[in-house]
Design a protein around this motif. Structure first.
Motif, PDB file in Angstrom:
ATOM      1  N   LEU B 240       0.750  -1.317   0.038  1.00 15.72           N
ATOM      2  CA  LEU B 240       0.007  -0.082  -0.066  1.00 15.72           C
ATOM      3  C   LEU B 240       0.638   1.159   0.078  1.00 15.72           C
ATOM      4  N   PRO B 241       1.835   1.309   0.797  1.00 19.41           N
ATOM      5  CA  PRO B 241       2.653   2.481   0.989  1.00 19.41           C
ATOM      6  C   PRO B 241       3.483   2.922  -0.793  1.00 19.41           C
ATOM      7  N   ALA B 242       3.735   1.695  -1.315  1.00 15.68           N
ATOM      8  CA  ALA B 242       4.646   1.897  -2.501  1.00 15.68           C
ATOM      9  C   ALA B 242       3.599   2.216  -3.690  1.00 15.68           C
ATOM     10  N   TYR B 243       2.440   1.811  -3.837  1.00 17.40           N
ATOM     11  CA  TYR B 243       1.420   1.960  -5.045  1.00 17.40           C
ATOM     12  C   TYR B 243       0.182   2.500  -4.770  1.00 17.40           C
ATOM     13  N   GLY B 244      -0.210   2.634  -3.317  1.00 10.18           N
ATOM     14  CA  GLY B 244      -1.679   3.117  -3.116  1.00 10.18           C
ATOM     15  C   GLY B 244      -2.413   1.919  -3.227  1.00 10.18           C
ATOM     16  N   THR B 245      -3.754   2.310  -3.339  1.00 10.83           N
ATOM     17  CA  THR B 245      -4.923   1.163  -3.294  1.00 10.83           C
ATOM     18  C   THR B 245      -4.772   0.858  -5.037  1.00 10.83           C
ATOM     19  N   ASN B 246      -4.542   1.876  -6.188  1.00 10.43           N
ATOM     20  CA  ASN B 246      -4.653   1.558  -7.362  1.00 10.43           C
ATOM     21  C   ASN B 246      -3.605   0.393  -7.720  1.00 10.43           C
ATOM     22  N   VAL B 247      -3.082  -0.241  -6.816  1.00 10.10           N
ATOM     23  CA  VAL B 247      -2.290  -1.476  -7.029  1.00 10.10           C
ATOM     24  C   VAL B 247      -3.189  -2.567  -7.293  1.00 10.10           C
ATOM     25  N   LEU B 248      -4.576  -2.383  -7.190  1.00 15.04           N
ATOM     26  CA  LEU B 248      -5.532  -3.355  -7.121  1.00 15.04           C
ATOM     27  C   LEU B 248      -5.752  -3.579  -8.989  1.00 15.04           C
ATOM     28  N   THR B 249      -5.536  -2.536  -9.784  1.00 19.64           N
ATOM     29  CA  THR B 249      -5.969  -2.690 -10.949  1.00 19.64           C
ATOM     30  C   THR B 249      -5.637  -3.774 -11.482  1.00 19.64           C
ATOM     31  N   LYS B 273      -2.289   0.800 -18.470  1.00 18.54           N
ATOM     32  CA  LYS B 273      -2.139   2.103 -18.499  1.00 18.54           C
ATOM     33  C   LYS B 273      -2.549   2.989 -17.400  1.00 18.54           C
ATOM     34  N   ILE B 274      -3.496   2.499 -16.585  1.00 15.64           N
ATOM     35  CA  ILE B 274      -4.060   3.111 -15.418  1.00 15.64           C
ATOM     36  C   ILE B 274      -3.960   2.495 -14.081  1.00 15.64           C
ATOM     37  N   SER B 275      -2.863   1.540 -14.183  1.00 16.84           N
ATOM     38  CA  SER B 275      -2.223   0.936 -12.928  1.00 16.84           C
ATOM     39  C   SER B 275      -1.837   1.606 -11.767  1.00 16.84           C
ATOM     40  N   GLY B 276      -1.940   1.268 -10.747  1.00 18.75           N
ATOM     41  CA  GLY B 276      -0.949   1.914  -9.608  1.00 18.75           C
ATOM     42  C   GLY B 276       0.524   1.826  -9.943  1.00 18.75           C
ATOM     43  N   GLU B 277       1.076   0.826 -10.485  1.00 13.56           N
ATOM     44  CA  GLU B 277       2.486   0.973 -10.829  1.00 13.56           C
ATOM     45  C   GLU B 277       2.687   2.231 -11.779  1.00 13.56           C
ATOM     46  N   VAL B 278       1.925   2.290 -12.833  1.00 15.98           N
ATOM     47  CA  VAL B 278       2.008   3.465 -13.681  1.00 15.98           C
ATOM     48  C   VAL B 278       2.011   4.662 -12.927  1.00 15.98           C
ATOM     49  N   GLU B 279       0.717   4.857 -12.209  1.00 15.57           N
ATOM     50  CA  GLU B 279       0.323   6.046 -11.507  1.00 15.57           C
ATOM     51  C   GLU B 279       1.511   6.331 -10.581  1.00 15.57           C
ATOM     52  N   ALA B 280       2.080   5.386  -9.747  1.00 15.74           N
ATOM     53  CA  ALA B 280       3.005   5.990  -8.831  1.00 15.74           C
ATOM     54  C   ALA B 280       4.298   6.463  -9.481  1.00 15.74           C
ATOM     55  N   GLU B 281       4.831   5.825 -10.558  1.00 18.36           N
ATOM     56  CA  GLU B 281       6.039   6.069 -11.609  1.00 18.36           C
ATOM     57  C   GLU B 281       5.660   7.574 -11.872  1.00 18.36           C
ATOM     58  N   LEU B 282       4.447   7.855 -12.569  1.00 17.92           N
ATOM     59  CA  LEU B 282       4.159   9.101 -12.971  1.00 17.92           C
ATOM     60  C   LEU B 282       4.231  10.280 -11.903  1.00 17.92           C
ATOM     61  N   GLU B 283       3.916  10.008 -10.728  1.00 17.96           N
ATOM     62  CA  GLU B 283       3.792  10.882  -9.499  1.00 17.96           C
ATOM     63  C   GLU B 283       5.143  11.215  -9.339  1.00 17.96           C
ATOM     64  N   LYS B 284       5.995  10.330  -9.209  1.00 12.77           N
ATOM     65  CA  LYS B 284       7.577  10.485  -9.083  1.00 12.77           C
ATOM     66  C   LYS B 284       8.162  11.316 -10.240  1.00 12.77           C
ATOM     67  N   GLN B 285       7.900  11.206 -11.120  1.00  8.36           N
ATOM     68  CA  GLN B 285       8.477  11.890 -12.260  1.00  8.36           C
ATOM     69  C   GLN B 285       8.138  13.347 -12.309  1.00  8.36           C
ATOM     70  N   ARG B 286       6.821  13.673 -12.191  1.00 10.13           N
ATOM     71  CA  ARG B 286       6.265  14.917 -12.143  1.00 10.13           C
ATOM     72  C   ARG B 286       6.439  15.736 -10.628  1.00 10.13           C
ATOM     73  N   GLY B 287       6.957  15.174  -9.745  1.00 11.87           N
ATOM     74  CA  GLY B 287       7.255  15.810  -8.718  1.00 11.87           C
ATOM     75  C   GLY B 287       6.010  15.829  -7.426  1.00 11.87           C
ATOM     76  N   GLY B 288       5.095  14.760  -7.966  1.00 14.29           N
ATOM     77  CA  GLY B 288       3.944  14.270  -6.849  1.00 14.29           C
ATOM     78  C   GLY B 288       4.605  13.530  -5.767  1.00 14.29           C
ATOM     79  N   ASN B 289       3.861  12.746  -5.383  1.00 17.68           N
ATOM     80  CA  ASN B 289       4.278  11.763  -4.354  1.00 17.68           C
ATOM     81  C   ASN B 289       3.394  10.707  -4.089  1.00 17.68           C
TER      82      ASN B 289
END
Lengths: 81, 576
Positions: B240-249, B273-289
């Motif tokens: 859950l810390p690494a990918y959030g709930t969207n790890v479920l997709t 394309k809309i999975s937690g793995e992709v989402e987390a990576e995108l957030e890191k790249q764009r300065g999110g968290n």
């Protein structure tokens, strides 16, 4: 025999395999292969916890694989809102 | 701890502070459901003066216990017509607890259409008429409130959808960054708050201290063991810390249980394309968290911050159910568009699950095509503007299905199904059918055992064992929802008896109780009994504890299964 392996949730292999367009592993062998054999041969960074064989959760590692099977592997994960 | 009652019926709203009295020992969901069940006429109109809306922190709200910040929001639901407890993270639960209120109850209804804000601090309560905040979206509202009251506050608010009394309207709760991102989403609780004329409750805990346990040393020790247990468990400590709930997709899609195109198929080609793995990576790249807590004291940290392409804040990390509802269920595989829809839902104040399911129904009706992300975004703007079409959509899937003559409408008791198809995960189908809340995955999260293998494994594709599974989970959940704890602690509790014991030790040392597992079960049953009793008096029968018929008739690919749990078995769920 050729099977497709999909890795999710941070699982990676330490070996080089042929990949599909989506980046999934194409695992080929001429020997009989069980699910347990396959997982050992993949040299994964973490032990998979949820194992899905052709869309069905599989808890028995001794099951024999056949040509065209699709295996999806996940570490322990969870979610919900 | 006290109950704060604010009656909005009089020209000058009246404020009363009472002892807990007959509600002593109840908190969170137990308290909201007890108050609604005992004090609200089950046959009242949900938007009438006779309905009440209750905000309650949990047993451990406002204490030093980790994970204890959840807020329960209860009322008679305008969406289901039954009792409702919707649950949110964010800061309000803890702040309420520190202010000494176990519950805040809004009663009555103003005669005119004035808008009010309520300010609560250690010195008391002020109910202030303020028509300048009328119809503000949640983000704009909070900016204005910050200017007036500063940034050391927590807010509970409604957006325009709540003020327009739409049945999908949510109640927003501010997070650690004072953004209105955590929502008590389900059942139209926002419409009930809106009907009371209350736009926002501002909670200011300046000058207060945390609630003190009866046995501080034992409490501290139990909290330490509890946190260690959460950190040790692979789900709460890593996944859950690494990918959030969207790890479920990916996993729900891979097991063929991901409802797509309005519950027609169990796999979505665009899922990765809309999975937690992709989402987390995108957030890191764009300065999110991707690893962020939704309230202070959270050690799981499954929430996150989502930035747009230019690196600017867009919304909080959309949760799995949101990404599914507004994404996969509608055939949409563009994360940025889904994130925009998440922001719009938070800003206008509507439930993302209900909106996604509703847009899926609108797509089925031919109002727009599956996959049309811009069309879906426009529909949400219609909701915010309150156009005639927006008012149809904003009233949810069942209402929209009727308006457009759609047969396949995925609702139970009028509330839309969440992100797991009940044919491919039969246990959650039992929960959807029987929960007093209407279709609600959190009421008895069978996915834990049907798919994620926490606490054991029950085959998701077979009907056997699902009623027992759902019953046990519904009882345990009713208790956890009363503690103020985040439901995700259940993953560690199911697998680690010592972590379960640490939670009990924490509660017992705080209150001087000697609660055992047996009493936990009795507590959970008592909550469900309040809720079932209210629903029975509101006219609900066992025939309401069923899924829509298409789930029994339409085989669901790829497994081509239907829902197989028999009606007679469903009727045994509450026979304990």
């Amino acid at each position: 025999m050729k099977v497709i392996v999909k890795l999710f949730g941070g699982l990676t292999t330490l070996k080089d395999f042929q990949k599909t367009e989506e980046g999934d592993i194409i695992f080929e062998t001429s020997e009989p292969l069980t699910l347990g054999d396959l997982i050992t041969s993949l040299s994964l960074n973490k032990k998979p916890f949820i194992i899905i064989l052709n869309g069905i959760i599989q808890n028995e590692l001794s099951v024999s694989l056949k040509d065209g099977d699709e295996i999806s592997l996940f570490p322990p994960i969870a979610g919900g809102k | 701890m006290k109950i704060l009652r604010i009656n909005m019926s009089t020209d000058e709203p009246t404020v009363k502070v009472e002892d807990l009295g007959e509600y002593e020992g109840l908190a969170g969901r137990a308290l909201t459901s007890a108050i609604i069940s005992k004090e609200v006429d089950p046959l009242c109109h949900p938007l009438s003066a006779d309905n009440k809306i209750v905000f309650a922190c949990g047993l451990l709200g406002g204490t030093a216990a980790a994970m204890s910040g959840r807020l329960s929001v209860g009322c008679k639901s305008p969406l289901t017509g039954g009792i409702k407890e919707a649950n949110a993270g964010g800061q309000a639960g803890q702040v309420m607890g520190r202010l000494g209120y176990a519950a805040i109850v809004l009663e009555g209804k103003p005669k005119g259409d004035d808008t009010y804000k309520i300010y609560i601090n250690k010195d008391g309560v002020r109910v202030i008429k303020d028509n300048s905040i009328k119809m503000l979206p949640n983000y704009d509202l909070i900016e204005k409130i910050k200017q007036e009251f500063g940034e050391k506050i927590a807010c509970i608010s409604v957006g325009p959808a709540g003020e327009m009394k739409m049945s999908a309207a949510s109640v927003a709760v501010t997070d650690m960054e004072l953004r209105p991102t955590r929502h008590a989403g389900r059942g139209g609780v926002g419409a009930v708050m809106g009907s009371k004329g209350v736009k926002v409750i501002v909670l200011d805990d300046a000058g207060t201290t945390i609630r003190q346990p009866k046995d501080p040393e034992a409490f501290k020790d139990a909290n330490k063991r509890f946190v260690a247990g959460l950190q040790k468990h692979p789900v709460t400590g890593q996944g859950l810390p690494a990918y959030g709930t969207n790890v479920l997709t990916n996993i729900i899609n891979e097991v063929g249980a991901y409802p797509t195109y309005n519950f027609k198929e169990g796999r979505f080609a665009g899922a990765r394309k809309i999975s937690g793995e992709v989402e987390a990576e995108l957030e890191k790249q764009r300065g999110g968290n991707p690893t962020h807590g939704c309230h202070r004291g959270c050690v799981i940290r499954c929430s996150g911050i989502y930035h747009d392409k230019d690196g600017h804040y867009l919304t909080k990390q959309p949760e799995y159910e949101t990404v599914w509802a507004l994404g996969g269920n509608c055939g949409i595989d563009d994360l940025d568009k889904i994130a925009m829809m998440d922001f719009l839902c938070d800003n206008y104040g509507v439930d993302t699950i209900e909106m996604g399911a509703t847009i899926g129904v609108a797509m089925e009706a031919g109002l727009l095509k599956f996959g049309d992300a811009d069309g879906a975004i426009n529909l949400l703007h219609e909701v915010g503007k309150g156009t005639h079409l927006g008012r149809i959509i904003g009233n949810g899937a069942a209402f929209t299905g009727k308006a457009f003559g759609v047969e396949r409408v995925p609702v139970v008791k009028g509330q839309a199904l969440p992100a797991y198809d009940p044919r491919a995960v039969q246990g959650v189908g039992v929960t959807y059918a029987t929960s007093p809340m209407g279709a609600d995955h959190t009421a008895g999260y069978s996915i834990a055992l049907n798919v994620l293998k926490t606490g054991g494994f029950v085959d998701p594709l077979k009907p056997e064992g699902q009623v027992d599974l759902s019953r046990n989970l519904q009882i345990a959940t009713a208790f956890i929802d009363s503690t103020g704890m985040c439901l995700f602690i259940a993953f560690a509790l199911l697998d680690q008896p010592e972590t379960n014991q640490a939670l009990l030790d924490m509660i017992n040392s705080f209150y001087g109780w000697s609660m055992t597992d047996k009493e936990v079960v009795e507590y959970g049953k008592k909550v469900l009994k309040f809720e079932r009793d209210f629903n029975a008096r509101a006219g609900f029968t066992k025939q309401h504890d069923r899924l829509p018929r298409f789930f029994y008739k339409e085989p669901f690919p790829p497994h081509n299964v239907v829902f197989m749990v028999k009606d007679e078995e469903l009727d045994q769920l509450f026979n304990w």
